[in-house]
Design a protein around this motif. Structure first.
Motif, PDB file in Angstrom:
ATOM      1  N   THR A 133       8.330  19.264  33.510  1.00  0.00           N
ATOM      2  CA  THR A 133       7.296  18.581  34.281  1.00  0.00           C
ATOM      3  C   THR A 133       6.553  17.623  33.370  1.00  0.00           C
ATOM      4  OG1 THR A 133       5.716  20.358  33.844  1.00  0.00           O
ATOM      5  CG2 THR A 133       7.001  20.506  35.881  1.00  0.00           C
ATOM      6  N   LYS A 134       6.194  16.482  33.906  1.00  0.00           N
ATOM      7  CA  LYS A 134       5.471  15.468  33.142  1.00  0.00           C
ATOM      8  C   LYS A 134       4.037  15.368  33.663  1.00  0.00           C
ATOM      9  CE  LYS A 134       9.111  13.993  30.797  1.00  0.00           C
ATOM     10  NZ  LYS A 134       9.223  14.085  29.332  1.00  0.00           N
ATOM     11  N   THR A 135       3.120  15.123  32.764  1.00  0.00           N
ATOM     12  CA  THR A 135       1.733  14.904  33.158  1.00  0.00           C
ATOM     13  C   THR A 135       1.652  13.645  34.009  1.00  0.00           C
ATOM     14  OG1 THR A 135       0.918  15.949  31.139  1.00  0.00           O
ATOM     15  CG2 THR A 135      -0.604  14.485  32.309  1.00  0.00           C
ATOM     16  N   VAL A 146       4.279  11.611  24.954  1.00  0.00           N
ATOM     17  CA  VAL A 146       5.253  11.992  25.976  1.00  0.00           C
ATOM     18  C   VAL A 146       6.645  11.603  25.501  1.00  0.00           C
ATOM     19  CG1 VAL A 146       3.678  11.865  27.934  1.00  0.00           C
ATOM     20  CG2 VAL A 146       4.868   9.812  27.200  1.00  0.00           C
ATOM     21  N   ALA A 147       7.626  12.405  25.875  1.00  0.00           N
ATOM     22  CA  ALA A 147       9.022  12.115  25.550  1.00  0.00           C
ATOM     23  C   ALA A 147       9.699  11.495  26.770  1.00  0.00           C
ATOM     24  CB  ALA A 147       9.740  13.387  25.136  1.00  0.00           C
ATOM     25  N   GLY A 148      10.756  10.738  26.509  1.00  0.00           N
ATOM     26  CA  GLY A 148      11.520  10.152  27.606  1.00  0.00           C
ATOM     27  C   GLY A 148      10.907   8.905  28.197  1.00  0.00           C
ATOM     28  N   GLN A 149       9.850   8.374  27.579  1.00  0.00           N
ATOM     29  CA  GLN A 149       9.222   7.142  28.047  1.00  0.00           C
ATOM     30  C   GLN A 149       9.244   6.119  26.913  1.00  0.00           C
ATOM     31  OE1 GLN A 149       8.476   6.775  31.122  1.00  0.00           O
ATOM     32  NE2 GLN A 149       8.278   8.863  31.883  1.00  0.00           N
ATOM     33  N   VAL A 150       9.046   4.866  27.269  1.00  0.00           N
ATOM     34  CA  VAL A 150       9.003   3.812  26.256  1.00  0.00           C
ATOM     35  C   VAL A 150       7.715   3.024  26.402  1.00  0.00           C
ATOM     36  CG1 VAL A 150      11.513   3.598  26.151  1.00  0.00           C
ATOM     37  CG2 VAL A 150      10.223   2.158  27.741  1.00  0.00           C
ATOM     38  N   ASP A 151       7.380   2.290  25.361  1.00  0.00           N
ATOM     39  CA  ASP A 151       6.248   1.379  25.420  1.00  0.00           C
ATOM     40  C   ASP A 151       6.694   0.136  26.197  1.00  0.00           C
ATOM     41  OD1 ASP A 151       4.208  -0.418  25.056  1.00  0.00           O
ATOM     42  OD2 ASP A 151       4.037  -0.126  22.902  1.00  0.00           O
ATOM     43  N   PRO A 152       6.116  -0.127  27.373  1.00  0.00           N
ATOM     44  CA  PRO A 152       6.561  -1.282  28.170  1.00  0.00           C
ATOM     45  C   PRO A 152       6.481  -2.602  27.407  1.00  0.00           C
ATOM     46  CG  PRO A 152       5.104   0.128  29.465  1.00  0.00           C
ATOM     47  CD  PRO A 152       5.043   0.636  28.053  1.00  0.00           C
ATOM     48  N   LYS A 343      17.932   5.085  28.044  1.00  0.00           N
ATOM     49  CA  LYS A 343      17.054   5.855  27.167  1.00  0.00           C
ATOM     50  C   LYS A 343      16.321   4.978  26.162  1.00  0.00           C
ATOM     51  CE  LYS A 343      19.092  10.468  27.355  1.00  0.00           C
ATOM     52  NZ  LYS A 343      20.120  10.295  28.358  1.00  0.00           N
ATOM     53  N   PHE A 344      17.012   3.917  25.658  1.00  0.00           N
ATOM     54  CA  PHE A 344      16.351   3.137  24.622  1.00  0.00           C
ATOM     55  C   PHE A 344      15.861   1.777  25.115  1.00  0.00           C
ATOM     56  CE2 PHE A 344      20.816   2.066  24.300  1.00  0.00           C
ATOM     57  CZ  PHE A 344      20.810   0.691  24.147  1.00  0.00           C
ATOM     58  N   LEU A 474       6.297  16.543  20.723  1.00  0.00           N
ATOM     59  CA  LEU A 474       5.489  15.326  20.661  1.00  0.00           C
ATOM     60  C   LEU A 474       6.419  14.113  20.691  1.00  0.00           C
ATOM     61  CD1 LEU A 474       3.011  16.256  17.753  1.00  0.00           C
ATOM     62  CD2 LEU A 474       2.672  16.577  20.197  1.00  0.00           C
ATOM     63  N   GLY A 475       6.418  13.380  21.785  1.00  0.00           N
ATOM     64  CA  GLY A 475       7.149  12.121  21.839  1.00  0.00           C
ATOM     65  C   GLY A 475       6.297  11.016  21.231  1.00  0.00           C
TER      66      GLY A 475
END
Length: 499
Positions: A133-135, A146-152, A343-344, A474-475
């Protein structure tokens, strides 16, 4: 006859349309018919309570009724308290009345015509498995680890927009807009084989590759075609949660394979399939030891079993040389390789690929045809153009440099502030932390949120989560570089608060 309801379309703000049946042949007066139709729309949730009802003039014109008839229906609704008049604004649904209304029990709900979907939907075999689950709204917190996200801001939006536009040019348009039935974009396949896969040591032909809507769809296709009741599937424990769900949903029997600082420990007994993330193990980021790779390949070949290799975050290594993919090693016909652009570059792109023997690729192509047919042609052609322009590899290089700086900052901050020693693998986009046995990762995540810090509890990655509460992740891909050290300081405060 139809009338406007008062829900609005987000893109335009125009009023949407919703059917209201008014029959002049009915014995019921017209205003009563209109009142009941509006009442049904309100109670069934078909009207937006934040938008005024259509005016009596609009309703009258829409339905071919007199304004007196419409006004009579509205006044009856006002008298019941279901709607209320607001000066200079119109009539609105009385949300207070709806909120205070009596709750319906199960018998009443079903007798009203609702469907008991729980009785109709087939049982889901993976309900017992934990889920990641993600916040919600994690991006609104000041310190989102967060893991699995990128900086837009790091997404190559100008290059991607240019690729999308070019994909609409006459020479590319047929491939962007066609119904390709079960085919993939030939330019994307060619560039994958010539410029992307060789960097992982993989040299294959076009009939070895299938494009997917992200690696998750690849997992689903493989699960549906290769896994059935009592198929034994070896999974890393801890390991990628969604893969466990994909295999369990089709009846697979999961067999946990322990992970240490050298990666997954290969099985001794025969398993039908082993799912592994050898480049950067999910979630610990350790790399599978070369000797274990050879043991795993030899064992699976000797037992005529299959390996699903998910090349998770292989692009991001910050120390030493990257290890080749399992699929790049000799005698790797038993290896099915999963790769992803999502993913990247950006997880929202949902674009990946599978590399396997042609017979399996052909079966998956047919299976995919009857679910989504193919990944949108416009996206495929744009990705091909991004690769061909060189921007794809430049983005990887730039992203790797940015992530290296974040990784160095995070590891230094953890060494300075964390009260325990943490091993730091050489790559990935997150840091996995095993705390002392008394630390509850779930409670720590909640305490961190109160300080504006988002971390992820690690227990869902285990097949026995309740026995592994002392883990968290920790992402660092989505958080700003300058926020990493202050965020770790606050993490330490949360740890001290719970000690």
């Amino acid at each position: 006859m139809t009338s406007h309801d008062h829900s609005t379309e987000p893109a335009t703000g125009r009023t949407a349309r919703s059917p209201i049946e008014i029959s002049p042949d009915s014995k019921e007066p017209l205003y009563r018919q209109l009142r009941h139709a509006l009442e049904h729309q309100i109670l069934s949730g078909g009207m937006n309570p934040n938008v005024p009802l259509p005016s009596s003039r609009d309703l009258a014109n829409e339905l071919g009724l007199s304004r007196n008839t419409v006004n009579a229906a509205i006044q009856e609704l006002v008298a019941t308290g279901l709607i209320e008049a607001r000066p200079r604004s119109g009539h609105f649904i009385n949300t207070t009345l709806l909120a205070d209304g009596p709750e319906k029990d199960e018998t009443t709900r079903l007798s009203d015509g609702s469907i008991d979907w729980e009785a109709k939907i087939r049982p889901i075999p993976d309900r017992h498995l934990p889920q990641i689950t993600k916040t919600k709204n994690w991006h609104t917190y000041p310190y989102p680890f967060v893991a699995g996200q990128v900086d837009p801001d790091e997404f190559p939006r100008l290059a991607w927009a240019r690729a999308l536009r070019t994909a609409m040019d006459p020479e590319h348009l047929p491939f962007s807009v066609r119904d390709a039935i079960d085919e993939d974009d030939p330019l994307l396949i060619d560039l994958l084989c010539q410029r992307v896969l060789p960097s992982r040591g993989i040299h294959v032909a076009a009939d070895n590759v299938l494009i997917t809507a992200g690696s998750q769809q690849g997992l689903d296709l493989l699960a549906q075609l290769l896994v059935g009741p009592e198929t034994t599937v070896g999974v890393e424990d801890p390991g990628y949660v969604d893969a466990k769900h994909a295999f369990t949903r089709v009846g697979g029997r999961l067999v946990p394979l322990p992970v240490d600082n050298q990666g997954m420990i290969p099985p001794e007994d025969r398993l039908d399939i082993v799912y592994v993330t050898p480049s950067h193990h999910s979630p610990t980021n350790v790399t599978l030891d070369p000797s274990r790779r050879l043991r795993l390949l030899t064992h699976m070949r000797e037992t005529d079993s299959l390996i699903i290799e998910d090349d998770y975050d292989s692009e991001f290594r910050y120390r030493g040389k990257p290890t080749p993919a399992l699929k790049a090693l000799p005698h790797s016909e038993h290896v099915i390789y999963l790769g992803s652009f999502s993913k990247f570059l950006a997880p929202g792109l949902r674009l990946g690929y599978i590399v396997a023997e042609p017979e399996l690729i052909e079966r998956m192509r047919t299976h995919r045809r009857y679910s989504i047919r193919h990944v949108p042609g416009h996206t495929q052609r744009a990705m091909a153009l991004l690769i061909d322009s060189g921007q794809f590899h430049r983005t990887i290089s730039r992203r790797r440099n940015h992530l290296r700086r974040k990784w160095e900052t995070l590891t230094a901050a953890l060494e300075k502030h964390l009260p325990w020693t943490v091993p730091f693998p050489a790559g990935g986009v997150s840091v996995w932390i095993e705390a002392p046995a008394g630390v509850d990762g779930r409670a720590l995540a909640e305490e961190c949120l109160r300080r504006g810090v988002v971390i992820e509890p690690g227990d869902p990655f285990f097949l026995t989560p309740e026995d592994n509460l002392n883990h968290f992740r920790l992402g660092f891909a989505a958080i700003d570089l300058e926020d990493i050290e202050p965020g770790v300081r606050l993490l330490r405060e949360a740890i001290d608060e719970l000690s």
